[in-house]
Write a protein that holds these residues in place. Sequence first.
Motif, PDB file in Angstrom:
ATOM      1  N   ALA A 158     -75.865  41.626   9.487  1.00 41.31           N
ATOM      2  CA  ALA A 158     -75.321  42.979   9.589  1.00 41.31           C
ATOM      3  C   ALA A 158     -74.370  43.278   8.432  1.00 41.31           C
ATOM      4  O   ALA A 158     -73.417  42.534   8.181  1.00 41.31           O
ATOM      5  N   GLY A 159     -74.649  44.350   7.705  1.00 38.49           N
ATOM      6  CA  GLY A 159     -73.802  44.774   6.610  1.00 38.49           C
ATOM      7  C   GLY A 159     -73.918  43.958   5.339  1.00 38.49           C
ATOM      8  O   GLY A 159     -73.173  44.181   4.385  1.00 38.49           O
ATOM      9  N   GLY A 168     -93.669  39.165  -2.759  1.00 35.51           N
ATOM     10  CA  GLY A 168     -95.025  39.190  -2.208  1.00 35.51           C
ATOM     11  C   GLY A 168     -95.288  40.458  -1.422  1.00 35.51           C
ATOM     12  O   GLY A 168     -95.291  41.566  -1.963  1.00 35.51           O
ATOM     13  N   SER A 169     -95.491  40.327  -0.116  1.00 33.35           N
ATOM     14  CA  SER A 169     -95.752  41.480   0.749  1.00 33.35           C
ATOM     15  C   SER A 169     -94.484  42.225   1.128  1.00 33.35           C
ATOM     16  O   SER A 169     -94.552  43.276   1.762  1.00 33.35           O
ATOM     17  N   GLY A 170     -93.313  41.669   0.782  1.00 33.92           N
ATOM     18  CA  GLY A 170     -92.044  42.277   1.164  1.00 33.92           C
ATOM     19  C   GLY A 170     -91.555  41.869   2.530  1.00 33.92           C
ATOM     20  O   GLY A 170     -90.547  42.369   3.024  1.00 33.92           O
ATOM     21  N   ILE A 171     -92.227  40.910   3.139  1.00 34.75           N
ATOM     22  CA  ILE A 171     -91.950  40.547   4.531  1.00 34.75           C
ATOM     23  C   ILE A 171     -90.510  40.095   4.744  1.00 34.75           C
ATOM     24  O   ILE A 171     -89.876  40.449   5.745  1.00 34.75           O
ATOM     25  N   LEU A 172     -89.925  39.349   3.789  1.00 34.93           N
ATOM     26  CA  LEU A 172     -88.569  38.832   3.986  1.00 34.93           C
ATOM     27  C   LEU A 172     -87.526  39.923   3.805  1.00 34.93           C
ATOM     28  O   LEU A 172     -86.557  40.021   4.571  1.00 34.93           O
ATOM     29  N   SER A 173     -87.699  40.773   2.806  1.00 32.96           N
ATOM     30  CA  SER A 173     -86.765  41.873   2.594  1.00 32.96           C
ATOM     31  C   SER A 173     -86.792  42.854   3.763  1.00 32.96           C
ATOM     32  O   SER A 173     -85.743  43.309   4.249  1.00 32.96           O
ATOM     33  N   ILE A 174     -87.989  43.184   4.226  1.00 37.61           N
ATOM     34  CA  ILE A 174     -88.117  44.116   5.345  1.00 37.61           C
ATOM     35  C   ILE A 174     -87.511  43.525   6.608  1.00 37.61           C
ATOM     36  O   ILE A 174     -86.804  44.205   7.365  1.00 37.61           O
ATOM     37  N   THR A 175     -87.746  42.240   6.841  1.00 37.31           N
ATOM     38  CA  THR A 175     -87.161  41.571   8.007  1.00 37.31           C
ATOM     39  C   THR A 175     -85.642  41.611   7.946  1.00 37.31           C
ATOM     40  O   THR A 175     -84.972  41.916   8.942  1.00 37.31           O
ATOM     41  N   LEU A 177     -83.681  43.762   6.476  1.00 42.24           N
ATOM     42  CA  LEU A 177     -83.198  45.118   6.747  1.00 42.24           C
ATOM     43  C   LEU A 177     -83.302  45.465   8.228  1.00 42.24           C
ATOM     44  O   LEU A 177     -82.401  46.084   8.804  1.00 42.24           O
ATOM     45  N   LYS A 178     -84.388  45.056   8.863  1.00 40.93           N
ATOM     46  CA  LYS A 178     -84.550  45.370  10.280  1.00 40.93           C
ATOM     47  C   LYS A 178     -83.630  44.520  11.147  1.00 40.93           C
ATOM     48  O   LYS A 178     -83.382  44.854  12.313  1.00 40.93           O
ATOM     49  N   LEU A 179     -83.110  43.421  10.596  1.00 38.89           N
ATOM     50  CA  LEU A 179     -82.140  42.595  11.317  1.00 38.89           C
ATOM     51  C   LEU A 179     -80.704  42.984  10.987  1.00 38.89           C
ATOM     52  O   LEU A 179     -79.774  42.292  11.395  1.00 38.89           O
ATOM     53  N   GLY A 180     -80.518  44.070  10.237  1.00 35.29           N
ATOM     54  CA  GLY A 180     -79.180  44.597  10.049  1.00 35.29           C
ATOM     55  C   GLY A 180     -78.621  44.574   8.652  1.00 35.29           C
ATOM     56  O   GLY A 180     -77.508  45.077   8.427  1.00 35.29           O
ATOM     57  N   ALA A 181     -79.334  44.007   7.691  1.00 38.76           N
ATOM     58  CA  ALA A 181     -78.831  44.004   6.316  1.00 38.76           C
ATOM     59  C   ALA A 181     -78.705  45.432   5.793  1.00 38.76           C
ATOM     60  O   ALA A 181     -79.496  46.314   6.139  1.00 38.76           O
ATOM     61  N   THR A 182     -77.702  45.641   4.947  1.00 37.51           N
ATOM     62  CA  THR A 182     -77.470  46.970   4.379  1.00 37.51           C
ATOM     63  C   THR A 182     -78.406  47.261   3.211  1.00 37.51           C
ATOM     64  O   THR A 182     -78.875  48.386   3.035  1.00 37.51           O
ATOM     65  N   ALA A 202     -92.737  51.430   4.244  1.00 40.85           N
ATOM     66  CA  ALA A 202     -93.039  52.722   4.865  1.00 40.85           C
ATOM     67  C   ALA A 202     -93.578  52.534   6.278  1.00 40.85           C
ATOM     68  O   ALA A 202     -93.217  53.283   7.200  1.00 40.85           O
ATOM     69  N   HIS A 203     -94.436  51.519   6.468  1.00 46.91           N
ATOM     70  CA  HIS A 203     -94.982  51.239   7.802  1.00 46.91           C
ATOM     71  C   HIS A 203     -93.874  50.907   8.794  1.00 46.91           C
ATOM     72  O   HIS A 203     -94.028  51.132  10.002  1.00 46.91           O
ATOM     73  N   ASN A 204     -92.768  50.370   8.295  1.00 42.10           N
ATOM     74  CA  ASN A 204     -91.664  49.957   9.161  1.00 42.10           C
ATOM     75  C   ASN A 204     -90.551  50.991   9.246  1.00 42.10           C
ATOM     76  O   ASN A 204     -89.479  50.705   9.786  1.00 42.10           O
ATOM     77  N   GLY A 205     -90.784  52.161   8.709  1.00 40.16           N
ATOM     78  CA  GLY A 205     -89.803  53.219   8.808  1.00 40.16           C
ATOM     79  C   GLY A 205     -88.552  52.976   7.989  1.00 40.16           C
ATOM     80  O   GLY A 205     -87.489  53.521   8.296  1.00 40.16           O
ATOM     81  N   ILE A 206     -88.664  52.176   6.934  1.00 38.85           N
ATOM     82  CA  ILE A 206     -87.525  51.890   6.072  1.00 38.85           C
ATOM     83  C   ILE A 206     -87.531  52.880   4.916  1.00 38.85           C
ATOM     84  O   ILE A 206     -88.428  52.864   4.067  1.00 38.85           O
ATOM     85  N   HIS A 207     -86.517  53.736   4.884  1.00 34.27           N
ATOM     86  CA  HIS A 207     -86.449  54.785   3.868  1.00 34.27           C
ATOM     87  C   HIS A 207     -85.225  54.639   2.969  1.00 34.27           C
ATOM     88  O   HIS A 207     -85.057  55.430   2.029  1.00 34.27           O
ATOM     89  N   SER A 208     -84.377  53.688   3.265  1.00 30.69           N
ATOM     90  CA  SER A 208     -83.200  53.449   2.429  1.00 30.69           C
ATOM     91  C   SER A 208     -82.834  51.978   2.507  1.00 30.69           C
ATOM     92  O   SER A 208     -83.207  51.277   3.449  1.00 30.69           O
ATOM     93  N   GLY A 209     -82.121  51.529   1.490  1.00 28.00           N
ATOM     94  CA  GLY A 209     -81.643  50.152   1.480  1.00 28.00           C
ATOM     95  C   GLY A 209     -82.548  49.182   0.765  1.00 28.00           C
ATOM     96  O   GLY A 209     -82.118  48.073   0.427  1.00 28.00           O
ATOM     97  N   LEU A 210     -83.815  49.534   0.520  1.00 31.62           N
ATOM     98  CA  LEU A 210     -84.753  48.632  -0.134  1.00 31.62           C
ATOM     99  C   LEU A 210     -84.912  49.019  -1.596  1.00 31.62           C
ATOM    100  O   LEU A 210     -85.244  50.155  -1.920  1.00 31.62           O
ATOM    101  N   ASN A 211     -84.683  48.057  -2.474  1.00 33.92           N
ATOM    102  CA  ASN A 211     -84.840  48.247  -3.914  1.00 33.92           C
ATOM    103  C   ASN A 211     -85.955  47.320  -4.392  1.00 33.92           C
ATOM    104  O   ASN A 211     -85.841  46.102  -4.277  1.00 33.92           O
TER     105      ASN A 211
END
Length: 296
Positions: A158-159, A168-175, A177-182, A202-211
């Motif tokens: 968190a934060g 790769g597929s982005g699986i670790l970054s997306i995970t 963010l969904k676990l609370g990373a800013t 996009a499939h995971n509804g992540i629209h901010s925080g991912l670079n």
Amino acid sequence: MPWIKLKLQIDEPQAQAFADAFEEWGAIAVTMEDAGDEPLFDSYWEKPPLWSRVRIVGLFPEHADTNEILERLSERFSLAQPPPHEIDLLGDEDWAHSWMAHYKPLQVGRNLWIVPSWCAPPEPAAVNIILDPGLAFGTGDHPTTSLCLEWLAEQALAGKTLLDYGCGSGILSITALKLGATAAFAVDIDPQALQVTQQNAAHNGIHSGLNVGLPSALPKNLRADFVIANILMGTLIDLAPDIVNRVRPGGMLALSGMLAGQETEVRAHYEPPFALTAHERRKWIMLTGRKPADLG
């Protein structure tokens, strides 16, 4: 772009070693199937198959030399001749239809699932990572990735910020963010991996925080709370100075993608400042540790 599908049959005790060899030699996807029409009941995803005869299916880029791969298999496993095999040439559309059937939801820890985009989440209330592997490495079922996912699920994210080398597929970054990373910085040298990462976000509804971008695009002064590098041993060594520098004082590091026996050489490039702990799954190793807080 055409793809080469190499299929071979082997007895179960050697199946995982053959599958790992395929990935080591460039397969972008590997599956294991029943080669003898035996039913399989109630098997956990991280365990090897229970069939006595296994079909290993590897998907390789069109430039792969299948004769060389078969020769290397014979040499590594002391075979008089290559095992029974078939070689097919696939287009992108054929690849998609051929491989979608092999992916299913995977549970990682108590409340985290990796769910292919064409499947319904088994536990809608859990943290579900909707994944479309596309043509990029990282579906969660390989030991190197599953070790990283389980480690992430245990962290207080968190934060926090994450840097993901070889996304790769982005699986670790997306995970993360969904676990609370800013924020998560997902980098890869493969442009197609960057595209797939953005699609999966996009499939995971992540629209901010991912670079998402090439490693060269990272801000020079970026220091992350968590740095994960799930890449090959040689690259872990080559990038060691930059990876060490990217972990903020007091931050955490996870290095994955090496086979048992390779970790000693990797450790030599990260210790000190880190004191790394090894985690092993099916002969694959992940090293984790914290950077001393008093380092500038």
